[in-house]
Design a protein around this motif. Structure first.
Motif, PDB file in Angstrom:
ATOM      1  N   ILE A   1       0.839  -1.206   0.000  1.00  0.00           N
ATOM      2  CA  ILE A   1       0.000   0.000   0.000  1.00  0.00           C
ATOM      3  C   ILE A   1       0.874   1.256   0.000  1.00  0.00           C
ATOM      4  N   VAL A   2       1.904   1.272   0.845  1.00  0.00           N
ATOM      5  CA  VAL A   2       2.817   2.424   0.874  1.00  0.00           C
ATOM      6  C   VAL A   2       3.475   2.610  -0.492  1.00  0.00           C
ATOM      7  N   ARG A   3       3.931   1.519  -1.081  1.00  0.00           N
ATOM      8  CA  ARG A   3       4.560   1.597  -2.413  1.00  0.00           C
ATOM      9  C   ARG A   3       3.594   2.170  -3.443  1.00  0.00           C
ATOM     10  N   ASP A   4       2.361   1.654  -3.481  1.00  0.00           N
ATOM     11  CA  ASP A   4       1.399   2.099  -4.485  1.00  0.00           C
ATOM     12  C   ASP A   4       1.053   3.567  -4.317  1.00  0.00           C
ATOM     13  N   VAL A   5       0.913   4.023  -3.069  1.00  0.00           N
ATOM     14  CA  VAL A   5       0.619   5.435  -2.836  1.00  0.00           C
ATOM     15  C   VAL A   5       1.764   6.305  -3.342  1.00  0.00           C
ATOM     16  N   LEU A   6       2.996   5.901  -3.092  1.00  0.00           N
ATOM     17  CA  LEU A   6       4.153   6.701  -3.489  1.00  0.00           C
ATOM     18  C   LEU A   6       4.339   6.759  -5.003  1.00  0.00           C
ATOM     19  N   ILE A   7       3.950   5.711  -5.717  1.00  0.00           N
ATOM     20  CA  ILE A   7       4.117   5.716  -7.176  1.00  0.00           C
ATOM     21  C   ILE A   7       2.858   6.183  -7.901  1.00  0.00           C
ATOM     22  N   GLY A   8       1.805   6.485  -7.151  1.00  0.00           N
ATOM     23  CA  GLY A   8       0.588   7.000  -7.762  1.00  0.00           C
ATOM     24  C   GLY A   8      -0.384   5.950  -8.250  1.00  0.00           C
ATOM     25  N   ALA A   9      -0.233   4.701  -7.780  1.00  0.00           N
ATOM     26  CA  ALA A   9      -1.164   3.636  -8.150  1.00  0.00           C
ATOM     27  C   ALA A   9      -2.341   3.672  -7.181  1.00  0.00           C
ATOM     28  N   ILE A  10      -3.284   4.565  -7.452  1.00  0.00           N
ATOM     29  CA  ILE A  10      -4.403   4.824  -6.542  1.00  0.00           C
ATOM     30  C   ILE A  10      -5.714   4.367  -7.185  1.00  0.00           C
ATOM     31  N   PRO A  11      -6.574   3.645  -6.462  1.00  0.00           N
ATOM     32  CA  PRO A  11      -6.341   3.096  -5.122  1.00  0.00           C
ATOM     33  C   PRO A  11      -5.335   1.950  -5.181  1.00  0.00           C
ATOM     34  N   PRO A  12      -4.655   1.664  -4.074  1.00  0.00           N
ATOM     35  CA  PRO A  12      -3.651   0.599  -4.065  1.00  0.00           C
ATOM     36  C   PRO A  12      -4.227  -0.755  -4.472  1.00  0.00           C
ATOM     37  N   GLN A  13      -3.354  -1.588  -4.994  1.00  0.00           N
ATOM     38  CA  GLN A  13      -3.768  -2.896  -5.491  1.00  0.00           C
ATOM     39  C   GLN A  13      -4.498  -3.713  -4.427  1.00  0.00           C
ATOM     40  N   SER A  14      -4.038  -3.662  -3.204  1.00  0.00           N
ATOM     41  CA  SER A  14      -4.656  -4.464  -2.143  1.00  0.00           C
ATOM     42  C   SER A  14      -6.080  -4.022  -1.838  1.00  0.00           C
ATOM     43  N   ILE A  15      -6.406  -2.778  -2.189  1.00  0.00           N
ATOM     44  CA  ILE A  15      -7.759  -2.279  -1.977  1.00  0.00           C
ATOM     45  C   ILE A  15      -8.629  -2.534  -3.211  1.00  0.00           C
ATOM     46  N   ARG A  16      -8.028  -2.426  -4.401  1.00  0.00           N
ATOM     47  CA  ARG A  16      -8.785  -2.659  -5.637  1.00  0.00           C
ATOM     48  C   ARG A  16      -9.120  -4.134  -5.835  1.00  0.00           C
ATOM     49  N   ASP A  17      -8.244  -5.017  -5.389  1.00  0.00           N
ATOM     50  CA  ASP A  17      -8.412  -6.449  -5.620  1.00  0.00           C
ATOM     51  C   ASP A  17      -8.499  -7.164  -4.277  1.00  0.00           C
ATOM     52  N   TRP A  18      -9.592  -7.853  -4.034  1.00  0.00           N
ATOM     53  CA  TRP A  18      -9.831  -8.483  -2.736  1.00  0.00           C
ATOM     54  C   TRP A  18      -9.031  -9.767  -2.533  1.00  0.00           C
ATOM     55  N   HIS A  19      -8.438 -10.301  -3.599  1.00  0.00           N
ATOM     56  CA  HIS A  19      -7.781 -11.607  -3.496  1.00  0.00           C
ATOM     57  C   HIS A  19      -6.615 -11.604  -2.506  1.00  0.00           C
ATOM     58  N   GLY A  20      -5.818 -10.517  -2.504  1.00  0.00           N
ATOM     59  CA  GLY A  20      -4.674 -10.472  -1.603  1.00  0.00           C
ATOM     60  C   GLY A  20      -5.094 -10.481  -0.141  1.00  0.00           C
ATOM     61  N   ILE A  21      -6.088  -9.678   0.201  1.00  0.00           N
ATOM     62  CA  ILE A  21      -6.567  -9.648   1.584  1.00  0.00           C
ATOM     63  C   ILE A  21      -7.186 -10.985   1.965  1.00  0.00           C
ATOM     64  N   ALA A  22      -7.943 -11.585   1.042  1.00  0.00           N
ATOM     65  CA  ALA A  22      -8.544 -12.892   1.322  1.00  0.00           C
ATOM     66  C   ALA A  22      -7.465 -13.938   1.592  1.00  0.00           C
ATOM     67  N   LEU A  23      -6.382 -13.891   0.805  1.00  0.00           N
ATOM     68  CA  LEU A  23      -5.284 -14.837   1.004  1.00  0.00           C
ATOM     69  C   LEU A  23      -4.632 -14.629   2.371  1.00  0.00           C
ATOM     70  N   ALA A  24      -4.473 -13.367   2.767  1.00  0.00           N
ATOM     71  CA  ALA A  24      -3.891 -13.071   4.077  1.00  0.00           C
ATOM     72  C   ALA A  24      -4.797 -13.561   5.204  1.00  0.00           C
ATOM     73  N   VAL A  25      -6.105 -13.426   5.033  1.00  0.00           N
ATOM     74  CA  VAL A  25      -7.047 -13.923   6.042  1.00  0.00           C
ATOM     75  C   VAL A  25      -6.928 -15.438   6.176  1.00  0.00           C
TER      76      VAL A  25
END
Length: 231
Positions: free
Chosen positions: A77-101
């Motif tokens: 998320i920090v990386r995406d904000v700094l490079i201008g990838a808004i909204p960050p990938q982890s927020i746009r795509d639920w798969h990463g958070i689901a995998l972490a859960v």
């Protein structure tokens, strides 16, 4: 830089024949898939390190899962904000958070299996460090950053989750304790750039950078290597 396949404009190549364009598109698609696999593995192992820290801190199931998720996605998320990838990938795509859960729940129910390892938190953290360092560097390159700054963003991607994990469990972040941590992530990022400069296959550069970061970090854990301290 020769490689920015993740965001390449394939149609803007005048004079490229159909078969050549198809091969280029397929190559970019395969590289993008390889990058996604690296990223998801990084999310999974970082989440395990966060969940294991939660187990050792005596958190309940909710706290363990939350710590797994924030450890897995904070650096990206920090990386995406700094490079201008808004909204960050982890927020746009639920798969990463689901995998972490899922990783957090696995640790909650089977934490005794993970505890059999000598350094469960640090070893899974080392794997995530290497994977996120190279994928973060590559994404920064895809967004047009200079190689030097891409390496810094890759390092930030790698260390961000561990910093948040340590702060939330009231520990001094490992990156501030003199451990070979951020420097290992930076080495992996630089090796990725070196492979790019040498025209190595993209997947090989990613694998080389991630592996060297993991090996250096793991050796520093078992051999107790640290950066110099003031005397």
């Amino acid at each position: 830089m020769r490689r920015s396949l993740g965001s390449a404009d394939f149609s803007a190549r005048p004079g490229m024949g159909y078969h050549a364009r198809f091969r280029f598109d397929a190559s970019a698609m395969h590289f993008s898939l390889f990058l996604d696999i690296f990223n998801f593995i990084g999310i999974f192992v970082f989440a395990i390190s966060g969940a294991m820290r939660g187990v050792r801190a005596g958190l309940d199931i909710f706290g363990i899962v939350v710590l797994a998720v924030v450890t897995a996605v904070s650096g990206g998320i920090v990386r995406d904000v700094l490079i201008g990838a808004i909204p960050p990938q982890s927020i746009r795509d639920w798969h990463g958070i689901a995998l972490a859960v899922v990783a957090g729940l696995l640790v909650f129910f089977f934490h005794r299996l993970f505890e059999r390892m000598q350094y469960p938190v640090l070893l899974f953290d080392a794997a995530g460090l290497g994977l996120f360092a190279v994928t973060g560097t590559q994404k920064a390159l895809d967004y047009g950053l200079a190689p030097e700054m891409a390496a810094v963003l890759g390092m930030i991607s790698g260390i961000g989750g561990g910093i948040v994990r340590d702060v939330l469990t009231a520990q001094v972040p490992v990156v501030l304790r003199g451990d070979i941590y951020a420097s290992a992530a930076l080495l992996g990022a630089i090796l990725l750039l070196g492979g790019d400069w040498l025209q190595l296959p993209a997947w090989l550069s990613l694998l080389l950078g991630a592996s060297c970061t993991f090996v250096l970090r793991t050796l520093s854990i078992y051999r107790h290597w640290t950066l110099p301290h003031p005397r």
